[in-house]
Design an enzyme around this catalytic site. Structure first.
Site, PDB file in Angstrom:
ATOM      1  CG  ASP A  93     124.988  65.581 156.463  1.00 23.58           C
ATOM      2  OD1 ASP A  93     125.556  64.537 156.860  1.00 23.58           O
ATOM      3  OD2 ASP A  93     125.636  66.594 156.119  1.00 23.58           O
TER       4      ASP A  93
HETATM    5  C1  BGC Z   1     128.812  65.225 156.616  1.00 28.55           C
HETATM    6  C2  BGC Z   1     128.458  64.345 155.429  1.00 28.55           C
HETATM    7  C3  BGC Z   1     128.945  62.944 155.695  1.00 28.55           C
HETATM    8  C4  BGC Z   1     128.268  62.443 156.962  1.00 28.55           C
HETATM    9  C5  BGC Z   1     128.656  61.014 157.328  1.00 28.55           C
HETATM   10  C6  BGC Z   1     128.335  64.643 157.932  1.00 28.55           C
HETATM   11  O1  BGC Z   1     128.884  65.340 159.002  1.00 28.55           O
HETATM   12  O2  BGC Z   1     128.256  66.508 156.433  1.00 28.55           O
HETATM   13  O3  BGC Z   1     129.044  64.853 154.265  1.00 28.55           O
HETATM   14  O4  BGC Z   1     128.656  62.127 154.595  1.00 28.55           O
HETATM   15  O5  BGC Z   1     128.666  63.285 158.042  1.00 28.55           O
HETATM   16  O6  BGC Z   1     129.973  60.942 157.758  1.00 28.55           O
END
Ligand code: BGC
Length: 801
Positions: free
Chosen positions: A229
């Protein structure tokens, strides 16, 4: 060239460079070696492709895209084909906008209705989440675009999401929290899996060898890429050793460098690097092949799919017969959400809709004779005597009042959890005043997750739209006026009160060690076991017509059973019914839920029509995780197979007898043949009583010492910003954080600022890398905070070198 040949032609440095993002959304290319960048973009209910200004919280603008209903709405359709269609449309827009991998779907379980991000997740039930997640992946990937399933695993609260440790016992982990991921990986073969921010039983998911190597790759056979993530990666070498392939976002030259040095020094095996490099090149090759496939992208057609998705996901909670409206009534349209609907959630999934309907315009299009009263402020949800009086007067002057209410943006978002399950006071007062002024009041609810509805017996009808995407306005009005017959069923329990849920007010856990004391008793599993009556049970939803169920049969098929029954539309209009199949062991040797969903099927029927509905259930549906043998087992014995209209509305029952491991002919109960009990669970897990899951009972079930609280000092890159407040220097560092945030906050709405405020305190120092701060600077800062001034300052001033 095949993947292995490409990787074998690379230097160690080149291989290591592939493992870190080059920018916010792209992986590192090696153009002269024929490896291009892979482009990621959020997900999950539409595309958030950013051209200028990148962030992972939905702050900067993105290209216009179709905004579909969010997962909590879509799940109520119980319609895999529809969700596959939505996925395919997202895939087409990804192709159109040159995106290779869509970051979604999210198949995390809803552990409490308060999780701020529940709107992005499908359900409290692992089978439903897994089945719908698979459908979404199949759809996206059918267009030559990859899906990245997220967030593996135990990522069920937003509070302290980047530092929390989800402490989950083995059975709950296997049967509830990993189960949807397992299903999606095995059934739909996603190109990528995203690791959660959190720790799982003590270890960060991004560097969890058991999770990534043993389970994901070893047991489930995952052959795609594991992506962190955004900002989740904690330690470079440990994460690659554990099976993380790509650290996002970039640039993270420090990650590649640390990996390269570790390989050269022998502390990381070359095999681990080669394996990860192969997976990144494998992903790139899939993307390259995908880019070459022909595609069409018709945004008008996607808007039509969004309309159908919203229509089929709406749940009719109450109706005394007032709906559908005749179309000739004079209607008082009340509530700011009629003009400014809540149709999606905040955070990384927030997309800029190419088109947006609102219910008011849809009423106009339908030629309804109406008036409007605002009722409350759309952003805060606050009302005033004046607004309430105006609304009540309008309601009294019209034949019917339709009140739009629910949860404003500020009430739910990625990045923080709700503290209570209440709606804004202004909405509640408005509903009560309008109901008192006109007994023919319909309430339309917009919001991503359950709300307490102390007023729910007052309106003549309640229609739940959840966050219904860019065409929710027309879908709402078409349901109210009967052009569409609602057929959604709840994919999560709607509790009467927050304290009725397994976790009540103890969610979110304010400790960083989050004990999943309730084990497998999430959602309806808890309500059934504890004998608590919900406001609306899992699987519940009304229709403008009625359905009868008859002639149940169950037969054995290869690897499972086939259950069938006849469903007839006994009412006067066309409608669709989701038949839900649950199984319930007739005798128990191990603790467990009373019944569990094992299959579902939605049938569309004309008035008077009947159809035979058949559902195939593979034997996995009956299995339990054996914590002694560490494997799945099926308890031999008799099971009731229940044909239901909701988890609490059993229409027909059959018995089936299963031998341990393989199916046999249906047979009456034979409890003598059941296995001997093997468990460490105390009585509270057998006889579930509200509030009964104590730390001591959980510790016995967990079977290992519960994690101690982590000390605040010495500081590490994983230390959250809030810990800095414990030192003078830390408080100064806080100011730097404020300064960094202030730059971003220029682009933010008030609800985003609130989200940032809530999130900032829980952010680990290493997450500054997402804002472009070199990791070496973070390490320097940590040195300074730990009193190693000279060393630390030198690194900070040298930009981390
Ligand atoms: C989120 C993810 C997301 C990623 C990219 C993170 O803060 O938890 O679900 O895909 O950011 O935006």
């Amino acid at each position: 060239m095949d993947v292995a040949s490409v990787v074998s032609s690379l230097t160690t440095a080149e291989k290591a460079s592939l493992l870190a993002g080059a920018s916010h959304w792209k992986t590192n290319p090696l153009e002269d070696r024929g490896v291009s960048s892979v482009v990621f973009s959020d997900g999950p209910h539409g595309l958030r492709k950013q051209e200028n200004g990148s962030d992972h919280l939905g702050i900067h603008k993105s290209n216009p895209a179709t905004c579909f209903p969010t997962a909590s709405a879509l799940a109520c359709s119980f319609d895999e084909a529809l969700i596959e269609e939505v996925g395919a449309a997202i895939g087409e827009e990804a192709r159109d906008q040159k995106v290779d991998v869509v970051l979604g779907p999210g198949v995390n379980m809803k552990r409490s209705p308060l999780c701020g991000r529940n709107f992005e997740y499908f359900s409290e039930d692992p089978l439903l989440s897994g089945a719908l997640g698979s459908a979404m992946v199949r759809g996206i990937q059918s267009r030559g675009v990859g899906a990245c399933v997220k967030h593996l695993a135990g990522n069920n609260q937003e509070h302290a999401r980047m530092i929390g440790d989800s402490v989950i016992d083995e059975r709950a982990l296997r049967e509830i929290y990993l189960a949807p991921f397992e299903r999606v990986v095995r059934e739909a073969r996603p190109w990528a899996v995203m690791t959660g921010y959190n720790r799982l039983n003590g270890v960060y998911c991004s560097q969890h060898p058991w999770l990534l190597r043993d389970v994901l790759r070893g047991e489930w056979g995952f052959d795609g890429a594991v992506v962190s993530d955004w900002g989740a990666m904690s330690e470079s070498v440990a994460s690659v050793a554990a099976g993380l392939d790509v650290c996002m976002p970039g640039p993270r030259a420090d990650h590649s460098q640390a990996v390269e040095e570790a390989v050269l020094s022998g502390s990381l095996s070359l095999d681990a690097l080669d394996e990860a490099a192969c997976r990144v090149v494998g992903l790139e090759q899939k993307a390259r092949r995908g880019r070459a496939l022909p595609f069409e992208c018709d945004y008008a057609r996607h808007a039509e799919i969004a309309y159908r998705a919203a229509s089929e996901s709406a749940v009719l909670l109450e109706n005394d017969g007032i709906l559908p409206l005749q179309g000739t009534e004079k209607v008082a349209v009340i509530g700011a959400f009629a003009l400014l609907p809540r149709y999606q959630g905040a955070g990384s999934s927030k997309i800029d809709p190419a088109r947006l309907d609102d219910p008011w315009s849809a009423f106009l299009d339908a030629g309804i004779d109406m008036g409007y009263a605002q009722g409350y402020d759309a952003a805060s949800g606050d009302s005033s005597e004046e607004l309430l009086d105006e609304a009540a007067a309008l309601a009294a002057q019209n034949d019917v009042a339709v009140v739009f209410a629910g949860l404003p943006d500020r009430f739910e978002s990625e990045g923080f959890d709700r503290k209570l399950m209440v709606m804004p006071k202004g909405h509640v007062s408005l509903i009560e005043r309008v109901c008192a002024a006109n007994s023919k009041t319909v309430v339309v609810l917009q919001g991503g997750s359950p709300m307490e509805m102390p007023w729910r017996t007052k309106p003549a009808a309640i229609l739940l739209m959840y966050l219904s995407g860019c065409r929710g306005g027309h879908a709402t009005v078409d349901i109210l006026t009967g052009r569409v017959n609602p057929s959604g069923k709840l994919a999560e329990t709607w509790p009467e009160h927050l304290q009725d849920t397994a976790l009540g007010r103890s969610f979110p856990d304010t400790d960083r060690e989050v004990l999943y004391r309730e084990s497998i008793y999430t959602g309806y599993r808890y309500f059934d076991a504890a004998g608590v009556e919900p406001a609306y049970p899992f699987g519940f939803g009304r229709s403008y017509t009625s359905f009868s169920y008859s002639d149940p049969t169950v037969s054995f098929i290869e690897g499972g059973i086939e259950a069938s029954c006849t469903v007839a539309n006994t009412g006067a209009c066309e409608g669709a019914e989701t038949v839900q199949l649950y199984v319930e062991p007739c005798a128990r040797t191990t603790f467990g839920e009373r019944r569990r969903l094992v299959a579902f099927s939605k049938a569309k029927l004309a008035p008077g029509e009947s159809v035979r509905v058949s559902m195939c259930v593979d034997e996995r549906a009956f299995r339990l995780w054996d914590t002694h043998e560490h494997r799945w087992r099926i308890d031999e014995g008799c099971y009731d197979v229940l044909f239901c209209a909701s988890s609490r509305d059993v229409r027909l029952t059959c018995d089936v007898f299963l031998g341990a491991g393989e199916g046999q002919s249906p047979f009456p109960v034979d409890s003598a043949r059941s296995c001997a009990p093997k468990h460490k669970a105390t009585a509270s897990y057998y006889e579930v009583v509200p509030g009964g899951f104590s730390d001591a009972a959980f510790a016995a079930l967990y079977g290992a010492p519960l994690p101690p609280r982590r000390p605040v000092k010495p500081f590490t890159p994983d230390s959250p910003v809030s810990d800095l407040g414990t030192t003078f220097l830390g408080r100064q560092a806080f100011r730097i954080v404020d300064f960094l945030m202030a730059g971003q906050s220029k682009h933010m709405s008030d609800d985003m600022k609130a989200m940032m405020d809530e999130m900032a305190a829980d952010m680990p120092l290493r997450s500054f890398t997402s804002a472009g701060v070199p990791f070496g600077v973070v390490e320097g800062l940590v040195d300074v905070l730990n009193g190693h001034w000279a060393k630390g300052l030198a690194r900070v001033l040298n930009m981390g070198r």
